[in-house]
Design an enzyme around this catalytic site. Structure first.
Site, PDB file in Angstrom:
ATOM      1  N   HIS A 124       0.876  -1.304   0.020  1.00  0.00           N
ATOM      2  CA  HIS A 124       0.148  -0.121  -0.032  1.00  0.00           C
ATOM      3  C   HIS A 124       0.966   1.155   0.049  1.00  0.00           C
ATOM      4  O   HIS A 124       0.280   2.208  -0.438  1.00  0.00           O
ATOM      5  CB  HIS A 124      -1.034   0.148   1.177  1.00  0.00           C
ATOM      6  N   ASP A 161      -2.836 -10.825  -1.904  1.00  0.00           N
ATOM      7  CA  ASP A 161      -3.273 -10.389  -0.792  1.00  0.00           C
ATOM      8  C   ASP A 161      -4.790  -9.946  -1.073  1.00  0.00           C
ATOM      9  O   ASP A 161      -4.980  -9.590  -2.117  1.00  0.00           O
ATOM     10  CB  ASP A 161      -2.331  -9.091  -0.523  1.00  0.00           C
ATOM     11  N   HIS A 163      -6.042  -7.259  -0.296  1.00  0.00           N
ATOM     12  CA  HIS A 163      -6.275  -5.978  -0.480  1.00  0.00           C
ATOM     13  C   HIS A 163      -5.354  -5.629  -1.861  1.00  0.00           C
ATOM     14  O   HIS A 163      -4.515  -5.952  -2.087  1.00  0.00           O
ATOM     15  CB  HIS A 163      -5.567  -4.914   0.713  1.00  0.00           C
ATOM     16  N   ASP A 243      -4.581 -12.940   3.594  1.00  0.00           N
ATOM     17  CA  ASP A 243      -5.740 -12.431   4.270  1.00  0.00           C
ATOM     18  C   ASP A 243      -6.979 -12.571   3.605  1.00  0.00           C
ATOM     19  O   ASP A 243      -8.095 -12.174   4.064  1.00  0.00           O
ATOM     20  CB  ASP A 243      -5.596 -11.019   5.018  1.00  0.00           C
TER      21      ASP A 243
HETATM   22 ZN   LIG Z   1      -3.810  -7.154   3.079  1.00  0.00          ZN
END
Ligand SMILES: [Zn+2]
Length: 307
Positions: A124, A161, A163, A243
């Site tokens: 991120h 992931d 995200h 995740d």
């Molecule tokens: Zn994540």
């Protein structure tokens, strides 16, 4: 044989009761020393400011160095916490990711495999902004270094992931030499990752609806990533987050342990023909999901390396 970039230093990056906690590296260490103790463990080096500045603004890097607290916590964003010893973890996580590139070039072997067992995650982190638990974008610094300094000319980053890796996408969306493919819950944090975001024809997003199960994940991943990317690469990366596991408390995707084996296998089968693989740890916040998901991922990496 897997080459692990790992350091006990990651136990010193204290984030209090935050989900991106010391507990995570404890679980990863337990797995590595239980199942992979005979593999090659290498202490990562500390990345220099100069190295990090290949993708991050130097003013941003200076700001991080200057704002590590001497006691207590400092918040670089509401979710991104620093404590007095955190800087060494940040620099080791980038350093190990880059060391793997050097090792792959110095090695006589074509099929070297690396796993960077570190924290915090990095995908991120933007050019000039800490985000989503990460300060520096470990995988982006590494891939940029591989492309500009170590002569890797076509690089694929696969990010499973849960995200979307907004930072990684933004850093490479106008670079035709680095492809970025991501499956992630959408709409969800960080808000990016729509299928319409295609960069320079090098960005491949695979949004997953909330509640997505194993069958739907495999169908969407096949349609949006495997069937769309038809290139040869000379270096493969995984942004390996766990995740999307059904047990994970931060998201609502329901992958099984075996899906992490599947996704690693199909990517390797299609894109890894005698090339190095560097896998970099991202998220994973349920300790059983992290342990089992990672173990499934590593088993496939080990097989590739040993063939
Ligand atoms: Zn994540």
């Amino acid at each position: 044989m897997i080459n692990f970039y790992y350091s006990d230093e990651y136990f010193n990056h204290d984030t209090g009761s935050h989900p991106e906690s010391i507990e995570r590296i404890k679980v990863v260490k337990e797995l590595l020393f239980k199942e992979y103790a005979s593999h090659n463990f290498i202490e990562p080096s500390y990345a220099t400011k100069e190295l990090i500045s290949n993708v991050h603004d130097i003013n941003y890097i200076d700001n991080i160095f200057e704002n590590i607290p001497t006691s207590g916590f400092n918040y670089f964003d509401p979710d991104t916490i620093a404590s007095p010893s955190s800087l060494k973890s940040y620099l080791s996580a980038v350093g190990g990711s880059v060391d793997a590139v050097d090792h792959s070039r110095d090695s006589q072997k074509d099929k070297n495999v690396y796993f960077c067992a570190h924290r915090p995650p990095g995908h991120h982190a933007e050019k000039n902004k800490a985000m989503g638990f990460g300060i520096f974008n470990n995988i982006a610094v590494s891939a940029q270094y591989a492309n500009t300094k170590k002569n890797y000319s076509k690089i694929l980053i696969v990010d499973f992931d849960v995200h979307h890796g907004n930072g990684t996408q933004h850093m490479f969306e106008s670079n035709p030499n680095v492809f970025y493919a991501s499956s992630h819950q959408f709409p969800f944090y960080p808000g990016t990752g729509d299928i319409s975001e295609t960069g320079n024809g090098n960005i491949f997003n695979c949004p997953l609806p909330s509640g997505c199960d194993s069958i739907l994940f495999r169908k969407l991943f096949t349609e949006n990533i495997l069937e769309k990317i038809n290139h040869n690469f000379d270096l493969l990366y995984f942004s390996a987050g766990f995740d999307a596991h059904k047990l994970d408390p931060l998201a609502s995707i329901n992958l099984e342990d075996d899906d992490f084996k599947w996704v690693t296998e199909v990517i390797i089968k299609k894109y890894a023909v005698n090339i190095p693989i560097i896998s970099v740890l991202e998220g994973g916040y349920d300790m059983n999901g992290l342990y089992n998901g990672l173990n499934n991922h590593l088993k496939v990496l080990q097989k590739y390396s040993d063939e």
